[in-house]
Design an enzyme around this catalytic site. Structure first.
Site, short mmCIF file in Angstrom:
data_model
loop_
_atom_site.label_atom_id
_atom_site.label_comp_id
_atom_site.label_asym_id
_atom_site.label_seq_id
_atom_site.Cartn_x
_atom_site.Cartn_y
_atom_site.Cartn_z
N VAL A 30 0.81 -1.22 0.00
CA VAL A 30 0.00 0.00 0.00
C VAL A 30 0.85 1.27 0.00
O VAL A 30 0.40 2.32 0.45
CB VAL A 30 -1.03 0.03 1.16
CG1 VAL A 30 -2.09 -1.03 0.96
CG2 VAL A 30 -0.35 -0.15 2.51
N LYS A 31 2.04 1.18 -0.52
CA LYS A 31 2.86 2.37 -0.64
C LYS A 31 2.92 2.83 -2.11
O LYS A 31 2.46 2.11 -3.00
CB LYS A 31 4.27 2.08 -0.11
CG LYS A 31 4.28 1.70 1.39
CD LYS A 31 3.65 2.76 2.27
CE LYS A 31 3.99 2.68 3.73
NZ LYS A 31 3.48 1.52 4.47
#
Ligand SMILES: *Cc1c(COP(=O)(O)O)cnc(C)c1O
Length: 397
Positions: free
Chosen positions: A185-186
């Site tokens: 989720v980066k």
């Protein structure tokens, strides 16, 4: 958050190189690997894009923060100052080294308040670790000057802000070391991965050793490597690095889309009476991974978030009630529920933490809404979203 949005041909090509030669490890096996060094190539890519001398790719962002603290020589009895609004990895990493996390309030930048940091320094403080949450940064000049005058290390957690700038320099490259995460989720993902960047050659050498059982990596035979220090295994695999290499090359493209979508949302919300945006320190440029704004009260923020989700405006967060990012919900930390035994300094520090008042942070986190920027939105999707958000907020205020 392209990390979980985009997995395409470029990523597949890099992964296939690794599958074709079968060398999954980042060190050694030179005759088999047909010139493919994915972890090393991603490290060079990061150095070039961020403008920094050294990068060590690791198995996660948590491994990156832990390794940075460890090679800085931080351990039992030392204190590391971190913000009360962060990701749980910040205190996990500090505890893992044997040191004691000291949490301080955040201000309207949503990052650690330099004033709160000054008040928290003791003779045991060794490092200050600002966390550039949700795409924007701490006041780095103020923190650097505190570190200089008190002889402390500055370790930046830039996991959520890759591509952001401060006075022309990339976030993560302004302190003694900077940490990145490449989890799913980066902005850039390896699937799982992380990195520490630094301009300090000694730290770079220690990071390379520490993350691979202390190996010096001087020869081409692992069996005969010397072990200058005791290390652990925080290595990344070549498969993960291959994904990250393809993604890192696309960082400028990701940032451009983030910025465009951020600008559309921001301009729709600008001028709504009672709504203010997060303060960005002077000279700062956000990565635009998130858009953050404040409403006049906690109640207004709760209501807006509720109405957002009713109208399918997802990916917006009210962190006050969130288990991952704010001190309020971290009972496991405050009560010292650790699988491994804590040392006496940590036990004392956590007892103090339990009694600490974070009402200043509550003020900001309670009124904040943080919206993740997707790069896969079409122009009309962003415009529609911006209009819906503005109309909901106007109704509530
Ligand atoms: C994601 C994140 C980390 C940890 O990264 P992992 O790769 O998930 O271990 C650390 N700090 C912050 C601020 C993060 O957002």
């Amino acid at each position: 958050m392209p990390g979980f949005e985009l997995f395409g041909e470029a990523e597949r090509l890099e992964v296939n190189d690794v599958l074709n030669n079968g060398v999954l490890m980042r060190y050694g096996f030179e005759s088999q690997r047909q010139g493919h060094w994915k972890a090393k190539a991603m490290e060079s890519e990061l150095c070039q894009q961020l403008g920094v001398d050294h990068a060590q790719l690791l198995s996660s962002g948590t491994a990156a923060v832990t390794s940075a603290l460890a090679v800085a020589g931080i351990g039992v009895g030392d204190e590391v100052i971190i913000p009360a609004f962060t990701f749980v990895a910040s205190f996990e990493a500090v505890l893992m080294t044997g040191a004691t996390p000291v949490l301080v309030d955040v201000d309207d930048t949503l990052t650690m308040s330099p004033r709160a940091v000054e008040l928290a320094i003791t003779s045991n403080t060794k490092a200050i670790m600002p966390v550039h949450m949700c795409g924007s940064m701490a006041d780095l000049d103020a923190l650097k000057s505190i570190c200089r005058s008190r002889s402390l290390l500055l370790i930046e957690d830039a996991c959520q802000a890759i591509g952001g700038l401060y006075k022309g320099q990339s976030l993560g490259t302004l302190g003694d070391m900077g940490c990145f995460s490449f989890d799913a989720v980066k902005t850039v993902t390896c699937g799982e991965g992380g990195a520490v960047v630094t301009n300090n050659l000694r730290f770079a050498e220690l990071l390379d050793q520490y993350s691979d059982h202390g190996h010096d990596h001087l020869g081409s035979n692992r069996g005969t490597d010397e072990h200058p220090i005791i290390g652990y295994n925080f290595r990344i695999s070549e498969l993960n690095a291959a994904v990250g290499l393809a993604q890192a090359r696309r960082l400028p493209e990701f940032l451009k889309l983030q910025k465009e979508h951020y600008a559309t949302l921001r301009s729709a919300l600008t001028g709504i009476p009672g709504l203010t945006f997060r303060r960005v320190p002077e000279g700062g440029v956000e990565s635009c991974a998130f858009l953050n704004f404040f409403l006049p009260s906690v109640e207004a923020a709760r209501l807006v978030i509720h109405l957002f989700s009713e109208q399918s405006i997802d990916d917006c967060f009210h962190y006050l009630d969130n288990n991952w990012h704010f001190i309020n919900k971290w009972d496991h930390l405050k009560n010292g529920h650790s699988a491994v035994g804590l040392n006496e300094f940590q036990i004392k520090g956590l007892a103090e933490l339990k009694a600490q008042n974070f009402s200043r942070s509550n003020q900001w986190i309670g009124r904040n809404i943080s919206c993740l920027i997707r790069i896969g939105w079409t122009k009309s999707e962003v415009e529609q979203r911006a209009a819906t958000m503005a109309s909901i907020i106007r109704k509530v205020l």
